[in-house]
Design an enzyme around this catalytic site. Structure first.
Site, short mmCIF file in Angstrom:
data_model
loop_
_atom_site.label_atom_id
_atom_site.label_comp_id
_atom_site.label_asym_id
_atom_site.label_seq_id
_atom_site.Cartn_x
_atom_site.Cartn_y
_atom_site.Cartn_z
N ASP A 166 -41.03 93.99 -11.74
CA ASP A 166 -41.35 92.63 -11.32
C ASP A 166 -40.10 91.79 -11.60
OD1 ASP A 166 -42.13 89.98 -11.11
OD2 ASP A 166 -44.12 90.30 -11.96
N TYR A 173 -40.26 81.66 -4.95
CA TYR A 173 -40.27 80.22 -5.23
C TYR A 173 -39.61 79.82 -6.54
CZ TYR A 173 -44.67 81.78 -7.48
OH TYR A 173 -45.60 82.45 -8.20
N ARG A 220 -40.81 75.74 -22.41
CA ARG A 220 -39.83 76.55 -21.66
C ARG A 220 -38.85 75.63 -20.94
NH1 ARG A 220 -42.15 80.88 -17.47
NH2 ARG A 220 -42.76 78.92 -16.51
#
Ligand SMILES: Cc1ncc(COP(=O)(O)O)c(C=O)c1O
Length: 402
Positions: free
Chosen positions: A192, A217, A361
Site C-alpha cells: 500500500d 489524493y 500529524r
C-alpha cells in the site's frame, strides 16, 4: 536552537521553487496536510476545466474517442509509474485503494494463495477489506504484530498487505529487504503506497515488488476522492485473474459479447466506467512531477520534517515518527490535547490533522512548502501549547473528519 534565518538559508537553494508556483494556496495558510489531501496544482484545475467544459460540455460522447477517455486510466497510470519506479505499462489508475486491494488480494487467493494478513495498526481499510475477503472466500485472515512483516506471517498465510509508509508514524519499510524475505519464505506482498507515492523515491521494480496499490489524493494531489492506482508486474499480469471482472477490464468491451475474457496487461484491472472528471484532474495534477527528481523530493521532505522538529524542540513533545533516515513525509507528535491543539493551529492558518487517540500529524510535501513556512508553523505550535490557547472551548468541538 534553530532560528528562522537558518530556515531561510535552507530555502535559498531549494530545487523546488518552480513547482511551488504551480500551487495556488490561500493567502496566510501553511498547509501541512498534503499527506492527507494534496492541494490543487494549477494543471489539475486546468485539466478539470478542460475535461468538463470542452470534452464533456462541447464534444460530448465523442470524447471517449477524440479525447481518448478510454486510454486515460493507462495514461494516468504511466505518469504514476515513473514515480514508483516501474514500467510505464504496469500501472492503471481507477477505483479506490480499498477496491484495488480487494482486486489484487482476491485475485491471488483465486490463483491458489492461502490466507491474507495485515499488521495490527496498519491503515484500517486494508485490514477491513482483507477480513471481508476472508469471509467471502473462506481463506484465513490474520492480524500480525506491527513491524514483523512477512517474517511474522503464520505458515497458513501466504499474502501480506503492508503499507510502505505507515499512516501514523511515517516510518518507511525497506521494500527490497522485505521482498527478499518474502521470496525466501514463499510469501507475497501487496504494497500500500498511499503515503509513499509522490513523496518517496520508490523503486518497486528494482526492489522486486510485484503488486501494489496507492492513493491519488495525497501526495499526487489528484483531488478529493481521486482515483487510486494498481501496479502489477508484467511477469505476472498475463496470468492474473481479478474477480471484479467488469466490462472495462474485458479484452473487447465494445463487442458486447457474453462471457468474460480479460484484456491484456493491467487493463484487466478495470471494472466499471472510470470517473473521467476525477481522472482528468489527477492526470493534470501529475504534470507537476514532470522532470522532478524523486530522490530530491524525498530528501526535502525529510529536511522539512527536521526543520519542524527543531522549531518545536522547546516543547519536548513525544514524537512517534522515526528519525529522518527512516521517515517519509510527515511527523506525528503526541499530546493528550492533540485534537484541540490542531484546531487552534487551524484557526491560525496552520493546517495539520489529528489521529486518535492523541496524535497530531504534520505533513511536509516538498513541492510547495518552504523551510521558512514550516519553521513558522512550528513556532505557532510552540506558542499555542505554551499559552494554553488550545483550551478555548471552541477547539474542543469534534468534527466528523479529524
Ligand atoms: C495507507 C492508506 N491506505 C488506504 C487509504 C484509503 O484508501 P481509499 O479511501 O482510497 O480506499 C488511506 C487513506 O488515508 C491510507 O492512508
Amino acid at each position: 536552537m534553530m532560528q528562522i534565518d537558518e530556515a531561510r538559508a535552507l530555502d535559498r537553494d531549494d530545487p523546488f521553487a518552480d513547482t511551488a508556483r504551480l500551487f495556488d494556496l490561500p493567502q496566510g495558510v501553511i498547509y501541512l496536510d498534503g499527506n492527507s489531501l494534496g492541494p490543487p496544482p494549477r494543471p489539475a484545475l486546468d485539466a478539470l476545466a478542460r475535461a468538463a467544459q470542452m470534452e464533456w460540455g462541447h464534444d460530448l460522447i465523442a470524447s471517449w474517442n477524440t479525447a481518448d477517455w478510454m486510454g486515460l486510466p493507462l495514461r494516468t497510470g504511466a505518469r504514476i509509474a515513473r514515480l514508483i519506479g516501474v514500467d510505464a505499462a504496469s500501472v492503471i489508475a481507477g477505483d479506490s485503494v480499498s477496491v484495488n486491494l480487494f482486486k489484487l488480494a482476491a485475485g491471488l487467493v483465486m490463483g491458489g494463495a492461502k490466507g491474507v494478513a495485515v499488521e495490527r495498526g496498519d491503515f484500517p481499510t486494508d485490514g477491513y477489506v482483507m477480513e471481508g475477503l476472508a469471509r467471502l472466500s473462506g481463506t484465513p485472515f490474520a492480524l500480525i504484530e506491527p513491524g514483523t512483516g512477512v517474517a511474522g506471517l503464520p505458515d497458513h498465510v501466504d499474502v501480506l498487505v503492508r503499507s510502505a509508509v505507515h499512516y501514523k508514524t511515517a516510518a518507511k519499510v525497506d521494500i527490497a529487504a522485505e521482498e527478499r524475505e518474502a521470496a525466501r519464505l514463499g510469501k507475497t506482498i501487496i504494497w500500500d503506497l498511499s503515503h509513499g507515492a509522490g513523496l518517496v523515491d520508490l523503486k518497486l521494480e528494482r526492489d522486486g515488488a510485484k503488486y501494489a496499490v496507492g492513493c491519488g489524493y495525497k501526495y499526487l494531489n489528484g483531488g478529493p476522492g481521486a482515483p487510486a492506482f494498481i501496479y502489477c508486474h508484467r511477469d505476472v499480469v498475463e496470468h492474473f485473474a481479478q474477480p471484479l471482472s467488469g466490462w472495462m477490464g474485458h479484452a473487447s468491451p465494445f463487442s458486447f459479447k457474453d462471457g468474460y475474457a480479460p484484456a491484456k496487461g493491467v487493463t484487466r484491472f478495470g471494472a466499471g466506467t472510470p470517473a473521467i472528471l476525477s481522472m482528468s484532474t489527477l492526470h493534470g495534477a501529475l504534470a507537476v512531477f514532470d522532470g522532478v527528481d524523486m530522490a530530491g523530493v524525498e530528501a526535502k521532505a525529510r529536511a522539512l520534517g527536521d526543520t519542524f522538529l527543531a522549531a518545536i524542540e522547546p516543547l519536548g513533545l513525544a514524537c512517534v515518527s522515526p528519525p529522518s533516515a527512516q521517515r517519509a513525509g510527515h511527523v506525528s507528535l503526541v499530546h493528550e490535547h492533540g485534537y484541540a491543539i490542531v484546531q487552534a493551529l487551524i484557526a491560525q492558518g496552520v493546517i495539520g490533522d489529528f489521529r486518535e487517540p492523541d496524535i497530531m500529524r504534520f505533513g511536509f510535501a516538498p513541492l510547495y512548502l518552504t523551510h521558512e513556512a514550516v519553521f513558522e508553523a512550528g513556532t505557532r505550535l510552540v506558542d499555542i501549547v505554551r499559552s494554553s490557547a488550545y483550551r478555548d472551548a471552541r477547539f474542543a468541538k469534534r468534527n466528523a473528519v479529524t
